[in-house]
Design an enzyme around this catalytic site. Structure first.
Site, PDB file in Angstrom:
ATOM      1  N   HIS A  94       1.145  -1.508  -0.219  1.00  0.00           N
ATOM      2  CA  HIS A  94       0.133  -0.238  -0.075  1.00  0.00           C
ATOM      3  C   HIS A  94       1.055   1.333  -0.286  1.00  0.00           C
ATOM      4  CE1 HIS A  94      -2.834   3.456   2.143  1.00  0.00           C
ATOM      5  NE2 HIS A  94      -3.943   2.647   0.991  1.00  0.00           N
TER       6      HIS A  94
ATOM      7  N   CYS B 102      -2.182  11.549 -22.995  1.00  0.00           N
ATOM      8  CA  CYS B 102      -2.183  12.836 -22.190  1.00  0.00           C
ATOM      9  C   CYS B 102      -2.524  12.658 -21.148  1.00  0.00           C
ATOM     10  CB  CYS B 102      -2.382  13.855 -23.018  1.00  0.00           C
ATOM     11  SG  CYS B 102      -4.062  13.574 -22.174  1.00  0.00           S
TER      12      CYS B 102
END
Lengths: 588, 588
Positions: free
Chosen positions: A113, A539
Site C-alpha cells: 500500500h 496525455c
C-alpha cells in the site's frame, strides 16, 4: 553502474567509434534516467546509511519522524517536514501521506500500500526496511544500537532504499551535456513526438528545457484555482442569474487570456493544446463539512459576544460602585466588540456562508468522477466554455499580431457523443469569426477531442469528422475500462490485487494493453479510417512510461505527452520503440 | 383503442380466422401493455378529471398535496401518502421524490427532470399540467374555479395525464385470459427466452405468474438488508479478527441457504441465477452524518441526565423541608433515570457508535460506484463469497434430496479481469466438492460472469474459458461506457441533454446501441468464438424495453431478464423481434 555513468559512457563509446548511435540509445532502460530527474542526495555526501530497505518510490527527502497519520497530518499542516514511519500503511493512513515528505515502512514490498500510494503521489518511499523495529507505545524506533524518537530527523532515499540519521543535503534534478547529446540522437530516431503536460508559462518553459516539443495538455482548472481567481470563479458558480454569471466571466476573461498568452509565448514555434474546463463545479467550493463547521463557529462566537455585551448592565445592577470605577474600560471593550461584530459577524457573513452551503449541497454528487463535469458543463453552461474559447483565440490573435509563431489547439474533455463535440465546435466557429473580425488578423488553430470516455473510442470514426486531433486521457479511460476509481482502488484493493497476483501491475502506472490498449487501438483505427492524417496522442500519466510508449508507437500514435521531468525518459523510450519495432509483440 | 381492447381483439380476430397468429402478435407496440401492468384507476370510476397534463410516467396514485420537497420528505417519513406538486422539479428536490407517491408539475415535458426521475423510480408522474397555477407563498394551487391547499388529497393518472380531486380508488395490475393466450403464442414464436429479476420466493412466484421462464438475476444484497439479517451483516463488517467475521458469517449461512431454497422451490424446473454480493460494505452501515448526529444527541442526553441527578442534592441544600416532602418521588425519579441510563446510555452505547463511525469513515469512497465492491470484495474478503457459494450449493443439495428439479447458477458481479473470475471459480470448485461429499448427492450448477465492466467485454474471449454463461449488466455498463453516474446524470444534466437534442433518449431507459451495444456485440462474438454454445443474456433494466429487445435478438442473445411486471412486455417484444428480424436495421 549508475544512471549518470551510463549516459556518459554511452555518449563516449559512440564518440570513440566503439558503438553506433543506435547501440548507444539501446544500452539502458529509459527508466533509470528517473534517478537524474528527481531530488538526489548531494553527491558530496559520504555518510553511511543506518538501514537498507526496498527502493519503492524514487527521490530523496528529509523530515521529522512521525509514527501515525494523524500526527503527520497535524504537524505537516503546521509546516513541519515529516517522514511518516510505520510498520505498514493502510487506507486509513492516506491523510498522513498528503502531509509527509516521504514514507518509510518496516514491512511490505514494492507493491505494498505504502509503495503504490507514494508512487501515485510522486513522493519518495522506502518500504520493507525490516531492520527497523517500531514501538508505537513508546513512540520510538530501534535500528541496531540506535533508538530514534518521534521528532528526530531522518533522510530516506527512495531510489536506493537507504535510510540515514539526520538531514542529508539534497540536490535538484540535473541535466548534463551528455544527456542532452544522447537525447538529441533519440529525437532524430524516434517517430513519436514527446510533448509535456504543463499549466503555467513557468512549467511550460521548464518542460521545454527538458526537451518537450510542445504542450500536449494545458489544464485550465489550475488557472481557476489561483488565489486571485478563485473568488471570481466562486462568484460565477453562485450566480443566481445569467447576468451575474456573465459579470464574473467577464472578469475571468482577461485573466485567462493573459495566462494563455504567457504559455503560447513560452512555447513559441510549438503546439499548445489547451483543455477546456474539466472538473465539476463543486471542486471550486469548500466542502459541506467545512462550511458547517465554520457556520457553527460563527454562531457560537456571536452568542459569546452577546453574553459579553450584557456585562456592563449586569455589573451596574450588581455593583454600581465597581461599574463606576471601570465604566471607561468597559465602554471601550464594548466599542471593540461592536467593531469586531460589524466587520466579522454581520448577519450576512453567516447567511452568505449558508447560501454557499446550500449550493454545495445542491451540487453534491454520488460519483463525482462520472458526474456533471467536462463537456457536460460546456453544454449546460455554454457561457463558461464560450469565455475560455474566446480567451484562447484572443490570446492567439494578440500573439500573432506581435509576430509570435503559435500553434494553439482547443481540446474538449469527457466527450462521449458526437453531438457534444459538434455543439462545442459550433461555439468555436462562431467565436473564431468574431475574434478574426475584431482583431483583423487570421488566427489558425486546431480543434480536437479527448478520448477518455469509452464511448468516444467506440464512436471515433464519427468523432474524427469534427475533431482534427484526438488525445487519449488514459487515467480516466483506465478508470472507465476497469470500473475502478483510481483513488478508491489504490487505497482499498489494488495493493491486495497486486500481492495476490490478480494484476501484475498497477494499471494507473503501467498501461493495461489487454484492456485499455484495445480501446485505444479501436480509437486510432476508426479515427484514421475517417481521416488518415488524424493526429492522435496520449496525455495521461502513461505517456511517460516506457512500456506504454512502445505500445503507443506500435498503434501509430503521433505523440505522447507527459509531466515535464518525464520528458527525457519518454524521448529515449520513443527512440527505443522505433529501433525495436520489429521485435514488438502485442501482449493482448 | 386502449390496451385491454387491443389484446382482446387480437385474440378474437385470430379465433375468427381474420388474421394469423403472427399478425395478431404484430398488431400493437408491446409497451402499451404497461397500462395493464401498473396500478390503474378503478374501471368503475366515472369522475371527471380536474385538469389534464402530459402522461410522463405511468400508473395511478393518490395522496396529500405538498408543495416542496422538504415537506414531502418530512410528511412522507411519518407514513403519509404524498403527491409532490411543483412548477418544475430540480436536482435539489430529489429527497422529496423518494417519499412521494407521485409527482405533478405545471411545467416541463416528457423529458423534464420530474418525468425522467419519476420514470427511473417507477413512480407515476403528470408533467406540464399548465392549467395549474401554484402559489408557493399561500401554499395553494388554483385550477379554474378550484383552489387546492397543502394537505388536500388529489389523484394523478400518469398513464393518461389526468388529475382528479380527492382519492380515486385504484386497482392493481391484472392479467386477463386473452393476455395469457396472446403471450403463449408469443412464446411459441420467440427465440429469446424471457426471465425475471427477483430476490425473494414471493417475487419469484409473482414473476412466474407473469410468465417468467426463470430468474435471470437474484440479488443477494437484498437478503443482507432484511431487518433480521442487517445486525449480523454489520457484525461481520465491524469484525476485528477473521474469527469474529467467521462467527457472523456462520450465522448468516443458514439464513441465506433457506432464502435460496425458497427461491429454487418457487422456480422448480427453471433456472435461477444468483449473483454474489455486489454493493460496497458501507451500504450496510448508517451514514457518517447520521452517526454523528446520534452521537451528539446521546452526549447531550447524558449531560441533561447528569444535571437532573444533581437535583436532589441541590434541593436538600437549598430547602431541606421541601426536599423532605418530595424525597420519595425524587428517589423514584432518580431510580428511573438510572435504569434509563443503564439500558440506553451505557458508556459503550456511545463508544460502539463511535467505533462504527470510525469504520464508516475508513470505508468511505470518492466514487463508490467504481470502488471496493462486487468481485473485488470476493477477492479481498474470500470468506464472504465462500459463505454465499456454500449457501447456494447446500440449498441446491437439499432441494435435490427432496426431489425438486433445480437449475442453480452462480454469477460473479463487476468482473474486469480473467484472473478474478478464475479465483472465484476456484472457490466454487472447492466448495462444490465438499458439499457433494457432505450431502452424498450430485449437485449440478452453472458458473458465469456478469458483463458490466467494459474490460470484461473486451476480454470476453478469455472469460468464456471459465464462464459457462454471461449476463450483461447494462445499467453499470452504460455508466461505464458514457462515464455517466446514473443518479448524478439524471439529476444534473440528462434532462438538458434530452431537451437540447444532444441525446435522443435517456440511455438508462433505452439501450444505447451505437455505444453500449457495440461492446455487447463484442462480448457476444468474442465469447462465442471460444465457446459457440455459450449462454448469453442481459439482466439490466433494458432487458424489458422493446427496442433494446430487438437489438438483443439481433446480436444473438439467449435471454433477456427484466422486472416481473415487465415480463409480458418483453415476451411480446421477443416474438416481434423474431417475426421482424428480416427487417432489422442496426442503427450503429
Amino acid at each position: 553502474m549508475n544512471a549518470r555513468a551510463m549516459v556518459r559512457t554511452s555518449v563516449e563509446m559512440f564518440q570513440e567509434s566503439l558503438i553506433t548511435k543506435e547501440r548507444a540509445l539501446l544500452r539502458f532502460e529509459p527508466l533509470i534516467l528517473e534517478q537524474l530527474l528527481v531530488p538526489q542526495l548531494s553527491p558530496d555526501f559520504r555518510g553511511k546509511p543506518l538501514a537498507q530497505g526496498l527502493p519503492a518510490s524514487p527521490g530523496a527527502a528529509s523530515g521529522k519522524i512521525v509514527f501515525d497519520a494523524d500526527t503527520a497530518e497535524a504537524r505537516g499542516r503546521l509546516g513541519e517536514k515529516i517522514i511518516l514511519v510505520r510498520e505498514e500503511t493502510k487506507p486509513e493512513d492516506i491523510h498522513g501521506f498528503f502531509q509527509a515528505q516521504g514514507i518509510l515502512t518496516s514491512r511490505g514490498g514494492k507493491t505494498s500500500h505504502a509503495a503504490v500510494v507514494a508512487r501515485g503521489m510522486g513522493k519518495p518511499c522506502v518500504s520493507g526496511c525490516e531492520q527497523i523495529v517500531i514501538n508505537d507505545v513508546t513512540r520510538s524506533a530501534i535500528i541496531g544500537d540506535t533508538t530514534l524518537h518521534e521528532g528526530d530527523v531522518i533522510t530516506i532515499n527512495g531510489s536506493t532504499g537507504h535510510v540515514y540519521v539526520g538531514e542529508v543535503p539534497t540536490v535538484e534534478a540535473e541535466f548534463s551535456g551528455e544527456m542532452a547529446t544522447l537525447l538529441a540522437w533519440a529525437d532524430e530516431v524516434a517517430r513519436l513526438k514527446v510533448l509535456a503536460n504543463a499549466d503555467t508559462p513557468e512549467a511550460a518553459a521548464k518542460a521545454r528545457g527538458f526537451g518537450a516539443m510542445g504542450i500536449g495538455l494545458c489544464r485550465t482548472e489550475r488557472m481557476f484555482n489561483g488565489t486571485d481567481r478563485l473568488p471570481i470563479v466562486q462568484e460565477m458558480i453562485l450566480a443566481e442569474t445569467p447576468e451575474q454569471r456573465q459579470a464574473a466571466l467577464d472578469r475571468l476573461l482577461p485573466i485567462q487570456r493573459s495566462d494563455f498568452k504567457g504559455i503560447f509565448k513560452a512555447m513559441r514555434g510549438l503546439p499548445v493544446t489547451v483543455r477546456l474546463l474539466d472538473p465539476p463545479m463543486h471542486e471550486f467550493l469548500p466542502t459541506a463539512a467545512q462550511l458547517e463547521l465554520e457556520i457553527a463557529h460563527l454562531h457560537q462566537l456571536r452568542d459569546t459576544i452577546k453574553g459579553l455585551e450584557e456585562l456592563p448592565d449586569t455589573l451596574k445592577l450588581l455593583n454600581p460602585k465597581l461599574y463606576q470605577q471601570y465604566s471607561d474600560g468597559l465602554l471601550k471593550l464594548m466599542g471593540g466588540l461592536h467593531t469586531f461584530k460589524e466587520s466579522h459577524l454581520e448577519e450576512d457573513v453567516i447567511s452568505k456562508k449558508e447560501t454557499i452551503l446550500k449550493k454545495v449541497r445542491a451540487l453534491a454528487e454520488v460519483n463525482p468522477m462520472l458526474g456533471h463535469r467536462g463537456v457536460r458543463l460546456g453544454i449546460t453552461y455554454p457561457e463558461i466554455y464560450t469565455m475560455q474559447i474566446q480567451a484562447i483565440l484572443e490570446a492567439a490573435a494578440l500573439c500573432a499580431k506581435e509576430g509570435v509563431e503559435i500553434y494553439p489547439e482547443i481540446m474538449v474533455p469527457q466527450v462521449a457523443t458526437v453531438e457534444e463535440l459538434k455543439r462545442i465546435h459550433s461555439y468555436v466557429q462562431r467565436i473564431h469569426k468574431v475574434v478574426e473580425l475584431t482583431h483583423g488578423i487570421n488566427v489558425k488553430f486546431k480543434f480536437g477531442s479527448m478520448l477518455e470516455v469509452v464511448r468516444a473510442c467506440v464512436r471515433a470514426g464519427r468523432m474524427a469528422e469534427t475533431a482534427e486531433f484526438f488525445s487519449f486521457g488514459t487515467n480516466d479511460l483506465t478508470q472507465a475500462v476497469f470500473s475502478f476509481s483510481r483513488e478508491d482502488a489504490e487505497n482499498k484493493f489494488l495493493p491486495a490485487y497486486n500481492e495476490t497476483g490478480i494484476l501484475q501491475d498497477n494499471p494507473f502506472e503501467v498501461l493495461d494493453i489487454k484492456g485499455v490498449g484495445q480501446l485505444m487501438k479501436m480509437g486510432v483505427e476508426r479515427g484514421r479510417q475517417t481521416n488518415p492524417d488524424l493526429k492522435v496522442g496520449i496525455c495521461g500519466e502513461h505517456g511517460g512510461h516506457p512500456g506504454s510508449i512502445h505500445f503507443c508507437h506500435h498503434i501509430g500514435l503521433s505523440y505522447v505527452s507527459c509531466s515535464g521531468p518525464r520528458v527525457p525518459i519518454a524521448r529515449l523510450a520513443a527512440a527505443q520503440a522505433k529501433l525495436l519495432e520489429g521485435e514488438y509483440q502485442d501482449p493482448s
